[in-house]
Motif scaffolding. Structure first.
Motif, PDB file in Angstrom:
ATOM      1  N   GLU A 148       0.844  -1.196   0.000  1.00  8.25           N
ATOM      2  CA  GLU A 148       0.000   0.000   0.000  1.00  8.25           C
ATOM      3  C   GLU A 148       0.882   1.249   0.000  1.00  8.25           C
ATOM      4  N   THR A 149       0.585   2.184  -0.898  1.00 10.89           N
ATOM      5  CA  THR A 149       1.378   3.413  -0.980  1.00 10.89           C
ATOM      6  C   THR A 149       0.595   4.640  -0.559  1.00 10.89           C
ATOM      7  N   ARG A 150      -0.675   4.456  -0.184  1.00 18.09           N
ATOM      8  CA  ARG A 150      -1.445   5.564   0.373  1.00 18.09           C
ATOM      9  C   ARG A 150      -1.275   5.554   1.896  1.00 18.09           C
ATOM     10  N   GLY A 194       6.137   6.523  -0.763  1.00 22.08           N
ATOM     11  CA  GLY A 194       4.730   6.210  -0.538  1.00 22.08           C
ATOM     12  C   GLY A 194       4.217   6.869   0.719  1.00 22.08           C
ATOM     13  N   GLY A 195       2.996   6.524   1.102  1.00 24.41           N
ATOM     14  CA  GLY A 195       2.382   7.142   2.259  1.00 24.41           C
ATOM     15  C   GLY A 195       2.861   6.553   3.570  1.00 24.41           C
ATOM     16  N   ASP A 196       2.799   7.352   4.620  1.00 19.61           N
ATOM     17  CA  ASP A 196       3.039   6.836   5.969  1.00 19.61           C
ATOM     18  C   ASP A 196       1.924   5.852   6.310  1.00 19.61           C
ATOM     19  N   ARG A 197       2.258   4.878   7.164  1.00 21.28           N
ATOM     20  CA  ARG A 197       1.264   3.868   7.562  1.00 21.28           C
ATOM     21  C   ARG A 197       1.425   3.605   9.045  1.00 21.28           C
ATOM     22  N   ILE A 198       0.303   3.266   9.696  1.00 17.22           N
ATOM     23  CA  ILE A 198       0.353   3.059  11.141  1.00 17.22           C
ATOM     24  C   ILE A 198      -0.545   1.892  11.537  1.00 17.22           C
ATOM     25  N   ILE A 199      -0.025   1.041  12.398  1.00 17.11           N
ATOM     26  CA  ILE A 199      -0.794  -0.036  13.023  1.00 17.11           C
ATOM     27  C   ILE A 199      -1.034   0.368  14.472  1.00 17.11           C
ATOM     28  N   ILE A 259       4.755  -8.287  11.121  1.00 11.00           N
ATOM     29  CA  ILE A 259       4.435  -6.858  11.160  1.00 11.00           C
ATOM     30  C   ILE A 259       5.357  -6.082  10.231  1.00 11.00           C
ATOM     31  N   LEU A 260       6.644  -6.346  10.311  1.00  8.91           N
ATOM     32  CA  LEU A 260       7.592  -5.611   9.471  1.00  8.91           C
ATOM     33  C   LEU A 260       7.325  -5.848   7.992  1.00  8.91           C
ATOM     34  N   ASP A 261       6.945  -7.070   7.630  1.00 17.17           N
ATOM     35  CA  ASP A 261       6.658  -7.373   6.235  1.00 17.17           C
ATOM     36  C   ASP A 261       5.383  -6.664   5.772  1.00 17.17           C
ATOM     37  N   ALA A 262       4.369  -6.628   6.627  1.00 17.41           N
ATOM     38  CA  ALA A 262       3.099  -6.000   6.263  1.00 17.41           C
ATOM     39  C   ALA A 262       3.252  -4.510   6.024  1.00 17.41           C
ATOM     40  N   MET A 263       4.275  -3.896   6.621  1.00 13.78           N
ATOM     41  CA  MET A 263       4.454  -2.447   6.521  1.00 13.78           C
ATOM     42  C   MET A 263       5.345  -2.016   5.364  1.00 13.78           C
ATOM     43  N   GLN A 264       5.740  -2.936   4.530  1.00 20.95           N
ATOM     44  CA  GLN A 264       6.553  -2.587   3.364  1.00 20.95           C
ATOM     45  C   GLN A 264       5.661  -2.094   2.224  1.00 20.95           C
ATOM     46  N   PRO A 265       6.136  -1.160   1.372  1.00 24.41           N
ATOM     47  CA  PRO A 265       7.494  -0.598   1.333  1.00 24.41           C
ATOM     48  C   PRO A 265       7.687   0.465   2.400  1.00 24.41           C
ATOM     49  N   ALA A 266       8.879   0.540   2.942  1.00 30.59           N
ATOM     50  CA  ALA A 266       9.178   1.526   3.981  1.00 30.59           C
ATOM     51  C   ALA A 266      10.670   1.832   3.965  1.00 30.59           C
ATOM     52  N   ASP A 267      10.997   3.009   4.428  1.00 35.29           N
ATOM     53  CA  ASP A 267      12.390   3.363   4.656  1.00 35.29           C
ATOM     54  C   ASP A 267      12.763   3.180   6.113  1.00 35.29           C
ATOM     55  N   ARG A 268      11.757   3.346   6.991  1.00 36.06           N
ATOM     56  CA  ARG A 268      11.983   3.129   8.417  1.00 36.06           C
ATOM     57  C   ARG A 268      10.666   2.708   9.064  1.00 36.06           C
ATOM     58  N   ILE A 269      10.782   1.898  10.096  1.00 30.26           N
ATOM     59  CA  ILE A 269       9.623   1.446  10.865  1.00 30.26           C
ATOM     60  C   ILE A 269       9.966   1.615  12.334  1.00 30.26           C
TER      61      ILE A 269
END
Length: 230
Positions: free
Chosen positions: A142-144, A177-182, A200-210
């Motif tokens: 997800e990129t939104r 992409g967009g910021d995402r939050i769980i 959790i880390l996989d579900a939050m990709q793509p990311a530069d930092r988590i």
């Protein structure tokens, strides 16, 4: 309640694990798991039947604290599809009062994909509001900007020979992409998963930092969970 910048907007994270969206005057809560104790009782494991009351009291307090006029729940609202039918009269009255007092939207989850309308409010599988997606489970790729729940994240730390576990939110940020939050689980009778669990880390990709974030001493504490290699 501490400020949290997310997707170029200002939010606030409460000590109870709710997120207040200032621009929408909306409170976001995840994984209430109402009537979990009565579900277990049906299967022979007797638990004190007051978890729904406690959870709804916490929601009411978060509404008072933030002044929210809207509530969005991010799935697993009840522990099963029939949970709303098992609410005892006191808890049912509490919920009815809350859904009448604010604009209340239930987003369904894997525990309650076919929850009935008896609980009041309106029901949706997912929503997009002001360009931000609200759903139960984070969608990889997800990129939104996205809000979700499902994983019940908890920060686990060893501090001075003590093992500390605290519910936390997990925030991913990406330049492309967009910021995402769980959000953490809000229900009174919920467990948790290590915030740095690979799922959790996989579900939050793509990311530069988590990062794991949580209120601490009136400030937003932030703990790195993952960084993209340079």
């Amino acid at each position: 309640m501490v400020p949290l910048s997310f997707a170029n907007q200002e939010f606030a994270l409460t000590t109870s694990g709710a997120l207040f969206w200032r621009a929408e005057s909306a409170l976001l809560v995840a994984d209430l798991h109402l009537e979990k104790s009565s579900f277990y009782a049906k299967h022979g494991q007797m638990l004190p039947p007051y978890d729904s009351r406690e959870t709804l009291e916490r929601v009411a307090e978060a509404i008072r604290e933030t002044g929210a006029r809207r509530v969005f729940t991010l799935g697993d609202n009840f522990h099963d599809n029939e949970g709303s039918a098992r609410l005892e009269p006191h808890a049912a009255g509490m919920l009815s009062a809350l859904t009448r007092a604010v604009d209340w939207v239930w987003i369904t989850g894997n525990h309650d994909p076919h929850m009935g309308a008896k609980a009041g409010g309106t029901i949706a599988e997912e929503l997009e509001i002001a360009g931000m997606v609200l759903r139960h489970e984070a969608k990889r790729g997800e990129t939104r900007p996205e809000f979700s729940g499902h994983y019940h994240p908890r920060l686990q730390l060893h501090v001075r020979k003590r093992f500390i576990r605290r519910p936390c939110a997990v925030v991913s940020r990406s330049k492309t992409g967009g910021d995402r939050i769980i959000l953490p689980a809000f229900g009174a009778l919920t467990g948790g998963m290590d915030a740095k669990d690979p799922a959790i880390l996989d579900a939050m990709q793509p990311a530069d930092r988590i990062d794991a974030v949580l209120p601490a001493a009136g400030k937003l504490a932030q703990f790195p969970l993952w960084r993209r290699a340079a």
